[in-house]
Design an enzyme around this catalytic site. Structure first.
Site, short mmCIF file in Angstrom:
data_model
loop_
_atom_site.label_atom_id
_atom_site.label_comp_id
_atom_site.label_asym_id
_atom_site.label_seq_id
_atom_site.Cartn_x
_atom_site.Cartn_y
_atom_site.Cartn_z
N ASP A 173 0.86 -1.19 0.00
CA ASP A 173 0.00 0.00 0.00
C ASP A 173 0.89 1.24 0.00
OD1 ASP A 173 -2.45 1.34 0.02
OD2 ASP A 173 -2.51 1.47 2.20
N ASP A 212 3.56 1.71 8.00
CA ASP A 212 2.29 1.00 7.80
C ASP A 212 2.40 -0.14 6.79
OD1 ASP A 212 -0.27 0.19 8.04
OD2 ASP A 212 -1.19 1.98 7.15
#
Length: 349
Positions: free
Chosen positions: A220, A242
């Site tokens: 992502d 993340d």
């Protein structure tokens, strides 16, 4: 009331996250020996609940006294413990290779701990701003680190985390949307046709690209997940955060979300990324044809993600337009546009 709200299941009376009060967050940190001083700030995150906390600073408060940390409380039932730990292990491999990834701390001998039904991890707080992707030097710098991430990612496969492909992001997403009744009656057949046509073209493009390497990815890698420190300051350059969506897939998945603008601008940005990338690792040009199919899969997966999270009270509040006829008309239009884009010549680098 929209057709979506008629068809969608009613929201649970109490969602799991509604029990995650500030006191529970602080008690969870205390359970692993981190004493918060009461300052707690919720950070932007829809998938999980993420908080920045200040730790107590008096003498005897612990080895991390006075530090600022980020605590992530994983969405219940999204990932298994094995899948979360595999993400943590990947982050540890990257940090061991001196790649600027912000990974979780080992507390009580574990990077994943549990408290009152929640799995959680704690990471150092890392500041930074969004990278200036109009600057080609910045893009080359990011490209170099992406190549190093992928070199580590190619060393071994994920065992527990899923792959990004037509089945997981395409077919499974459509099945979830249709089975849950999230499409209004006036748009369901149009969306089905647009989806089927787009997936048919995407499958053809994937097959034409051939057997491209599948490796562990950030998954992502959009600009919001890269923190940039300007040159001249300690830790200058990008820091990747993340890894929650880490999964297996083609290397280009971690590049295409950094592109923006018209075709000419995207081509220049891609060129800078690949120039930096190839200082450390060869980039397979066949993967450039996969950019638009991957963009199409993300489009469908995003709608399914909203549907799957609709029981969480923050989703109806923040995405009130989801499920309306206008929303799904927009999705049909974008799928049709993507079907055309996938049939155009790919970007060159």
């Amino acid at each position: 009331m929209t057709e979506h709200n008629k068809a969608a299941p009613a929201r649970d009376a109490v969602h799991a996250y509604e029990s995650l009060t500030p006191d529970v967050v602080l008690d969870a940190l205390a359970s692993v020996g981190l004493m918060g001083d009461g300052r707690l700030m919720a950070l932007s995150s829809y998938e999980n609940r993420v908080y920045q906390l200040h730790l107590e600073s008096p003498a005897g408060a612990g080895d991390r006294a006075g530090e600022v940390v980020v605590a992530k409380f994983y969405r219940p039932d999204r990932w298994s413990d094995a899948q979360i730990l595999e993400e943590h292990a990947f982050a540890a491999e990257l940090m061991a290779a001196e790649i600027p990834v912000v990974g979780p701390l080992a507390l009580n001998g574990a990077t994943l701990n549990h408290f009152q039904g929640f799995g959680f991890s704690v990471s150092p707080s890392r500041g930074g701003r969004r990278p200036e992707l109009e600057n080609f030097d910045v893009l080359e710098w990011i490209g170099r680190f992406l190549a190093r991430i992928h070199t580590v990612g190619a060393a071994r496969p994920f065992t527990h985390r899923p792959a990004l492909n037509l089945s997981t992001f395409g077919t499974a997403s459509a099945e979830r949307l249709l089975a849950g009744g999230y499409l209004p009656l006036d748009m369901e057949s149009r969306w089905r046709r647009a989806f089927d046509e787009a997936m048919g073209v995407a499958q053809s493009v994937f097959e034409s690209a051939g057997d491209v390497q599948q490796l562990r990815l950030h998954g992502d890698c959009h600009p919001g997940n890269i923190l940039w420190t300007p040159e001249g300051l300690p830790g200058a350059g990008p820091h990747f955060v993340d890894l929650d969506d880490a999964r297996s897939g083609p290397a280009v998945q971690d590049l295409w979300m950094l592109l923006s603008g018209d075709r000419a601008q995207s081509t220049r940005q891609l060129g800078a990324l690949v120039d930096g990338y190839e200082e450390f690792r060869e980039f397979d040009r066949r993967e450039l044809a996969l950019i638009e199919p991957l963009r199409t899969l993300r489009l469908v997966h995003y709608s399914a993600w909203l549907a799957q999270r609709w029981h969480d009270p923050i989703f109806p509040i923040n995405f009130p337009w989801f499920g309306s006829s206008d929303y799904w008309k927009g999705q049909v239009d974008m799928l049709e546009a993507q079907t055309e884009a996938m049939q155009e010549a790919p970007l060159m680098a």
